[in-house]
Design an enzyme around this catalytic site. Structure first.
Site, short mmCIF file in Angstrom:
data_model
loop_
_atom_site.label_atom_id
_atom_site.label_comp_id
_atom_site.label_asym_id
_atom_site.label_seq_id
_atom_site.Cartn_x
_atom_site.Cartn_y
_atom_site.Cartn_z
N GLU B 60 0.80 -1.22 0.00
CA GLU B 60 0.00 0.00 0.00
C GLU B 60 0.83 1.28 0.00
OE1 GLU B 60 -0.82 -2.64 1.87
OE2 GLU B 60 -2.83 -3.17 1.20
N HIS B 129 -11.39 -3.89 9.60
CA HIS B 129 -11.94 -3.61 8.27
C HIS B 129 -13.20 -2.76 8.31
CE1 HIS B 129 -9.18 -6.68 6.83
NE2 HIS B 129 -9.51 -6.38 5.58
#
Lengths: 326, 328
Positions: B60, B129
């Protein structure tokens, strides 16, 4: 084995220019140390003295429009690429005439017109940015490569590994140049890297690499010349590990207790400036008198830079709100 | 105007902009061949090819850093983070690099780039999440932050984001992807940054919200209308720049305000909005500004517990009624 004649590699004027730049960088850095002591330069100051062969050898082996990125010990990289010493010095003084209007300082020099794409002060931050510039160059078919300079400490950051993987995977023209000066602040390579042979770290990414004597400007030049052309032709990354040494501490705040005086002296005996000067004289490219003149000229340039920085105005208060957004 | 989902509106915005400007490139984890975890990039690889639509490794920080470099090099990258939660792995490139580069280099370079990041809670995805990290981004000077509530805003704001010469963090709510609404089909219909949208006019109280919270606020307003409480719902649309002018004007008119935020309450968006209201129209207030916020806990998995952590319509209704009843 007889060394190749310098003249067989580069024309006299360029060899002399390389020496001039090495001397200029040394004088510039030593002057910075003095200005720091006087309180004219503040904040962090990381000096390049000892490593000049890397910046000079590399820059002369790259195309003028190849991107260069570096970390925070980057004054020399910027100056060798063509940044005006007076505007670099003014930046270090925090003046409005600085190369980044006094907003970046020592660690954040930037000159896009010279394809000098920045000094970055988060260790390893420049890796993905170099990969992105290489992507843009390839996408736009510009033929320029991205030369990404970094220290030995940076190879233990995730971005190093992510970027090597990425550059190889996407087949991007990135030349990674590790300036291994043996220490990340006070921690030696041996005490921070499981594999101290940094150039071997690329095996896991199928990227070729080489180790070179970073105190020898012509050795660096040869390695970068070959590496850069390979990168350009293959559209693939390559890594060069240049073994070098900083004569001063990590920053001006570093008393240097982690290394012995004997070790420092050993490396100073390999100072890249006199080593190159001797070769230039031996081959009759310069005279001793010319060497002296080069030094005097460098001192004059740096003195003028200091005067310019001293006399330059501080940034206007209103400028604090400028340049955040386009 | 055609009706379409929030997902398709985003997809259409990407396609229209990529057709218009060949310097736009898209990359992220599973965006090309797999067409995106949430299928926002559906059809992009087929139409624009692998030179412009690229799958990346799971890296990322480098996904963002490569976009920073590509933007510096003359492209307009749109990088997708599979979810906003993973932005935390990229915070060095987002905060230390993307938002700083223009300033610390004296304005010598622009970074025209977009980070798309789906986020928000409500799908029982547990603590790692389900986060609402919007304030993490609006806290840092140097980037824009957009977070649309409707398909029309999703399309118009994403197009503006792509055309902006500044880095934009473009947040998308995972529970809104299937929501439908009318969307202008004119490719030049854009939604400006820094302009709240008054999604419902009212006279008694102002509800300031954003993204999915706007939808809940509108539902709450509908219920409250049955009890003769007239709510004005102001949708922020962009969190940076923050259009305080519009919501302050609304509160000046109504005299009361409730802020609905999905993020954690502590140091949340609501605290900032409330302060702007106090700064802007303290004299007009007839009650303190109240916040309806995400609970200050890591998101639990169990849907019974999760529901407690995310503002619900009933919570908004209750706090609005309390605010209306407050006597000062």
């Amino acid at each position: 084995m007889k060394e190749t004649s310098l003249r067989a590699i580069l024309p006299d004027h360029e060899l002399v220019r390389m020496y001039e730049q090495m001397v200029l960088c040394r004088e510039f850095e030593e002057s910075c140390a003095e200005q720091y002591t006087k309180g004219h330069i503040t904040g962090f100051l990381h000096l390049y003295s000892g490593q000049e062969a890397v910046a000079v050898g590399s820059t002369h082996a790259l195309h003028k429009d190849d991107y260069i990125l570096s970390a925070y010990r980057e004054h020399a990289q910027a100056i060798v690429r063509g940044a005006e010493p007076r505007r670099v010095m003014a930046e270090l003084f925090g003046k409005a005439t600085g190369i980044c209007k006094g907003k970046g300082g020592s660690m954040h020099l930037f000159a896009p017109e010279l394809a000098f794409m920045g000094g970055y002060a988060i260790v390893g931050g420049q890796f993905p940015i170099a990969v992105g510039l290489a992507f843009a160059s390839k996408f736009r078919k510009e033929g320029r490569i991205a030369a990404c300079f970094f220290g030995d400490g940076a190879v233990n950051q995730g971005t190093f590994h992510e970027s090597l993987n990425w550059a190889r995977l996407w087949e991007l023209p990135v030349l990674f140049v590790c300036e291994n000066n043996a220490y990340g602040i006070g921690t030696s390579v041996e005490r921070s890297s499981a594999l101290a042979d940094i150039h071997k770290r690329t095996c896991g990414y199928d990227i070729p690499s080489v180790r070179v004597d970073g105190m020898d400007v012509m050795a660096v030049h040869a390695a970068v010349k070959w590496g850069a052309e390979w990168v350009r032709e293959q559209n693939r990354p390559y890594l060069i590990e240049a073994l070098t040494y900083r004569f001063r501490g990590h920053s001006m705040a570093d008393p240097g207790k982690y290394r012995s005086a004997a070790e420092v002296e050993l490396w100073k005996a390999r100072d890249p400036l006199p080593a190159f000067a001797i070769r230039l004289i031996e081959e009759g490219i310069v005279t001793q008198a010319e060497l002296g003149a080069i030094k005097q000229e460098s001192i004059a340039i740096v003195q003028e830079a200091v005067t310019f920085a001293e006399e330059s105005p501080w940034p206007e208060d209103g400028s604090v709100w400028e340049d955040i957004y386009a | 105007m055609p009706e379409m989902t929030y997902r398709d509106a985003l997809n259409l915005a990407l396609k229209e902009e990529m057709r218009r400007d060949p310097s736009i490139v898209v990359w992220g984890e599973d965006v090309a061949l797999y067409e995106g975890s949430f299928k926002v990039s559906r059809g992009l690889l087929a139409e624009f090819g692998e030179e412009r639509v690229l799958d990346t490794p799971i890296s990322e920080n480098t996904i963002i850093g490569v976009a920073v470099g590509a933007a510096m090099g003359g492209l307009r990258p749109v990088a997708e983070l599979m979810t906003v939660n993973f932005a935390l792995l990229a915070m060095d490139q987002i905060i230390d690099h993307m938002t700083k580069i223009r300033y610390m280099f004296g304005g010598q370079v622009n970074l025209p780039m977009v980070i798309r990041a789906p986020g928000g809670g409500g799908s029982q995805l547990a603590a790692q999440h389900s986060q609402s990290l919007e304030t993490y981004f609006m806290h840092a000077p140097g980037m824009r932050v957009a977070y649309p509530a409707t398909p029309a805003d999703a399309k118009g704001l994403l197009k503006t984001a792509i055309r902006d010469n500044n880095p934009v963090m473009f947040l998308e709510h995972e529970l809104l992807y299937n929501s439908k609404g009318e969307v202008p089909d004119d490719p030049e219909s854009l939604v400006p940054f820094g302009k709240c949208d008054v999604k419902r006019s009212g006279t008694d109280i102002t509800i300031v919200a954003y993204a999915r919270m706007t939808i809940l606020a509108l539902q709450a307003a509908e219920e409250l209308a049955k009890e003769n409480i007239s709510c004005e719902v102001v949708d922020l649309r962009t969190l940076a720049p923050l259009d305080a002018e519009t919501f302050v004007a609304s509160v000046k008119k109504t005299g009361r305000a409730v802020v609905v935020e999905e993020c954690w309450k502590t140091c949340g968006l609501g605290g900032e909005i409330a302060t702007r209201i106090y700064d802007g129209c303290f004299d007009s207030l007839r009650a303190p500004v109240r916040r309806v916020s995400g609970l200050d806990v890591p998101m639990p998995y169990s849907r019974k517990l999760e529901k407690l952590c995310i503002p619900q319509v009933a919570d908004i209704v209750a706090v609005v009624k309390e605010t209306m009843a407050a006597k000062y």
